[in-house]
Write a protein that holds these residues in place. Structure first.
Motif, mmCIF file in Angstrom:
data_model
loop_
_atom_site.group_PDB
_atom_site.id
_atom_site.type_symbol
_atom_site.label_atom_id
_atom_site.label_comp_id
_atom_site.label_asym_id
_atom_site.label_seq_id
_atom_site.Cartn_x
_atom_site.Cartn_y
_atom_site.Cartn_z
ATOM 1 N N ALA A 29 -5.507 63.721 -14.166
ATOM 2 C CA ALA A 29 -6.139 63.187 -12.962
ATOM 3 C C ALA A 29 -6.116 61.668 -12.920
ATOM 4 N N ALA A 32 -2.534 58.041 -11.639
ATOM 5 C CA ALA A 32 -2.215 57.650 -10.274
ATOM 6 C C ALA A 32 -0.940 56.818 -10.253
ATOM 7 N N ASN A 48 -1.648 60.627 -6.135
ATOM 8 C CA ASN A 48 -2.258 61.213 -7.328
ATOM 9 C C ASN A 48 -2.907 62.534 -6.942
ATOM 10 N N PRO A 49 -2.123 63.615 -6.861
ATOM 11 C CA PRO A 49 -2.750 64.889 -6.507
ATOM 12 C C PRO A 49 -3.702 65.411 -7.570
ATOM 13 N N GLY A 50 -3.560 64.892 -8.838
ATOM 14 C CA GLY A 50 -4.394 65.439 -9.894
ATOM 15 C C GLY A 50 -4.287 66.944 -9.897
ATOM 16 N N ARG A 68 4.458 69.733 -7.332
ATOM 17 C CA ARG A 68 4.201 68.374 -6.837
ATOM 18 C C ARG A 68 5.480 67.547 -6.888
ATOM 19 N N ARG A 539 -7.553 62.464 -4.940
ATOM 20 C CA ARG A 539 -6.706 63.570 -5.372
ATOM 21 C C ARG A 539 -6.818 64.691 -4.342
#
Length: 613
Positions: A29, A32, A48-50, A68, A539
């Motif tokens: 997470a 980024a 940054n989808p985390g 992703r 995120r």
């Protein structure tokens, strides 16, 4: 289902060093990134989808990353069973009109805009369409498939490619897609009129065979596709914003609207401020007040028209090309299409989601809503008409709520600001069908799917629909506070009625510390902002283009990624260099989100065996 780190995640050099030293690496997470448009590197986006920590969903559901770092994904299709399946993800290529989204100008070395460029036919070019294949755990197992080739194979170079469908859904069969050679609103200079196609994708090699060619391409191309009862259905968007070809349509060079039945034009004409005066359903600069316009005028094959849901008989290329017919028309952009289950209150009918009009072009409108409804043919086989371009939802275009305010995207802001949006047609070709419900203006209601039984629980009722809402493109002010869009809406059908609905936000961005999930009515709420992820640097979701349920009963949300736009609704989304206007794609920021129902008592994924709808 265990929680997985997405396979494409790359460790930073610091994290690699820590790992080699036997120390704990930085959590996913925290990784980024700032990603840039490769042609215009000044245009960047936080990414940054985390694992979706800043997406709020109702109690009893969870969200995580399935895949992703994708290049503008638009659709997903599945084949297999709940324990073992493949997910086919379509990446669109160039889809939006900006000089930055040019597949001839992508540097070989990232950031070196003055250095050598990738070939348009290079498999690494992010601005050409393709298909990626993932297994049930989100691991990439094949692709890219269908990349354009110098000999004319593969998808068309300039996109967008939008729709995917297997003939027998999870059981596979023939595999179809849609593509075009002109991004929406004229991304390709010189025009790509009548370039939309329906193609068949041969697996496993990914060979592309044209089945229907010469479909209209303008403001919106050929979009979502599905197969039912030996018919192939697709959504065919409008060629213009609101019926009149303007400067926003390839500088006026894109094709005009094509009617699905005979119409008579009104006496009204629209002045674009450059000496060109246009009627509706006509080329830019052509005015023909009161003209009788035949069905399919300007189409390359009979049955082709715009702002419609079309179908053709399943067969070989000749059969499919020559048996096209409209199911319903009078839409602006009926993007999402999905048949309801037979035991649903809609009793197997085709449900659509429709994007409303923008304030731009030769006939700008303000505050027009998006719509959801049902489309069908009349009993005599003619297509229903749903009111566009002279009715927006339940109201005529002349209602003052739609009066434009005057926007830089209007062809002639001073002339039309504050004045009624006059009708294109002299009279309705038939009585219009009303939608089932309305959506906020500029919310961009796109893909939809009916929930399987295993997803039902809490606020999700049997027969519900999940609707992905891409969010506005910055032409107008925000549609409310908080701004709706960049989210998933839940549509519940109450009781056994096909016309009684409840509509509420189901999955949307909210900083983890501001999430309120355990509310008395079960509806999730947020104590803070709910904007798109790259603007808030969280995120979460950017631009969800569609949502599909997989064989495992989970909902898979296809997120196109970050797009920089004119920024009239949010300064944080504005392009940094005005010369890059208006819609700058940021490749590598696309994500597939997975939303699952969980057993609250055991904290595990829930997979029932009754998901066959």
């Amino acid at each position: 289902m265990k929680r997985l780190i997405a396979p494409k995640q790359k460790l930073s050099s610091i994290a690699v060093g820590l790992a080699l030293a036997g120390m704990a690496a930085v959590p996913v997470a925290a990784w980024a990134q700032t990603k840039a448009n490769p042609v215009c590197p000044i245009e960047t986006a936080h990414y940054n989808p985390g694992n979706g920590e800043d997406i709020i969903v109702p109690k009893g559901f969870k969200v995580e990353v399935f895949a992703r770092d994708l290049n503008m994904p638009t659709d997903i299709a599945f084949v297999g069973n709940k324990d073992r399946f493949k997910a086919y993800v379509l990446e669109s290529g160039t889809g939006l009109p900006s000089r930055c989204n040019d597949n001839t100008k992508v540097p070989v070395t990232p950031g070196d805009v003055n250095g050598p460029k990738l070939s348009k036919f290079d498999a690494k070019n992010p601005f050409t369409p393709d298909i990626l294949v993932f297994d049930q755990d989100g691991h990439k197992v094949a692709g890219p498939l269908g990349k354009p080739t110098a000999l004319g194979g593969g998808f068309q170079l300039d996109g967008p490619a939008i729709g995917l469908a297997f003939q027998h859904d999870f059981q596979g069969g023939r595999f179809f897609a849609t593509d075009s050679n002109q991004g929406v609103r004229g991304a390709v200079s010189g025009g790509g009129n009548n370039t939309s196609r329906i193609v068949e994708v041969g697996l496993p090699a990914g060979t592309i065979t044209t089945m229907v060619r010469g479909l209209p391409t303008g403001d919106h191309p050929t979009e979502q596709i599905l197969v039912k009862d030996n018919w192939v259905y697709w959504s065919q968007g409008s060629a213009t914003n609101s019926g009149v070809t303007g400067h926003d349509n390839g500088g006026g060079g894109n094709q005009h609207e094509i009617a699905c039945q005979q119409i008579t034009l009104s006496q009204n004409v629209w002045d674009s401020g450059d000496g060109d005066i246009s009627s509706g359903y006509s080329n830019h600069g052509v005015h023909r007040p009161g003209a009788v316009v035949p069905a399919f005028e300007g189409a390359t094959s009979r049955g082709m028209c715009t702002g419609a849901i079309l179908r053709t008989k399943l067969g070989n290329a000749s059969t499919m090309q020559n048996n096209i017919e409209p199911v319903a028309w009078g839409f602006r952009n009926p993007y999402g299409i999905r048949f309801s289950p037979s035991d649903h209150p809609l009793k197997g009918e085709l449900m659509y989601s429709e994007n409303g009009e923008d304030e731009r072009g030769a006939r700008p409108t303000n505050n027009s809503p998006d719509r959801i409804g049902v489309a069908r043919q009349n009993k005599d086989g003619s297509p229903e008409w749903h009111g566009w371009p002279d009715r927006f939802g339940f109201l005529d275009s002349t209602q003052s709520v739609f009066n434009p305010k005057g926007s830089p995207a209007d062809d002639n802001p001073a002339l039309f600001a504050g004045k009624p949006v006059l009708p294109v047609l002299a009279f309705f070709p038939q009585q219009p069908k009303a939608p089932l419900g309305l959506e906020p203006a500029d919310v961009a209601a796109v893909g939809l799917d009916f929930v399987p039984n295993s997803f039902v629980g809490g606020i999700v009722k049997k027969g519900a629909v999940l609707l992905s809402r891409e969010g506005d493109f910055g032409f107008s002010q925000a549609n409310g506070t908080p701004e709706a869009g960049h989210d998933v809406e839940l549509v519940n059908f109450t009781g056994n009625s096909p016309t009684e609905l409840t509509q509420l936000r189901f999955a949307f961005n909210c900083r983890q510390a501001e999430q309120q999930r355990n509310t008395s009515d079960g509806v999730p709420r947020c104590a803070g902002e709910t904007e798109q992820a790259f603007v808030l640097e969280i995120r979460g979701i950017n631009r969800p283009t569609t949502i599909r349920f997989g064989p495992d009963g989970a909902a898979y949300l296809v997120d196109y990624g970050a797009v920089r736009d004119p920024g009239n609704s949010d300064e944080g989304s504005r392009f940094k260099d005005p010369n890059d206007a208006p819609l700058v794609q940021i490749p590598g920021t696309g994500t597939i989100w997975k939303i699952s129902r969980i057993d609250n008592d055991r904290g595990r994924d829930r997979h029932d065996d009754d998901d066959d709808d």
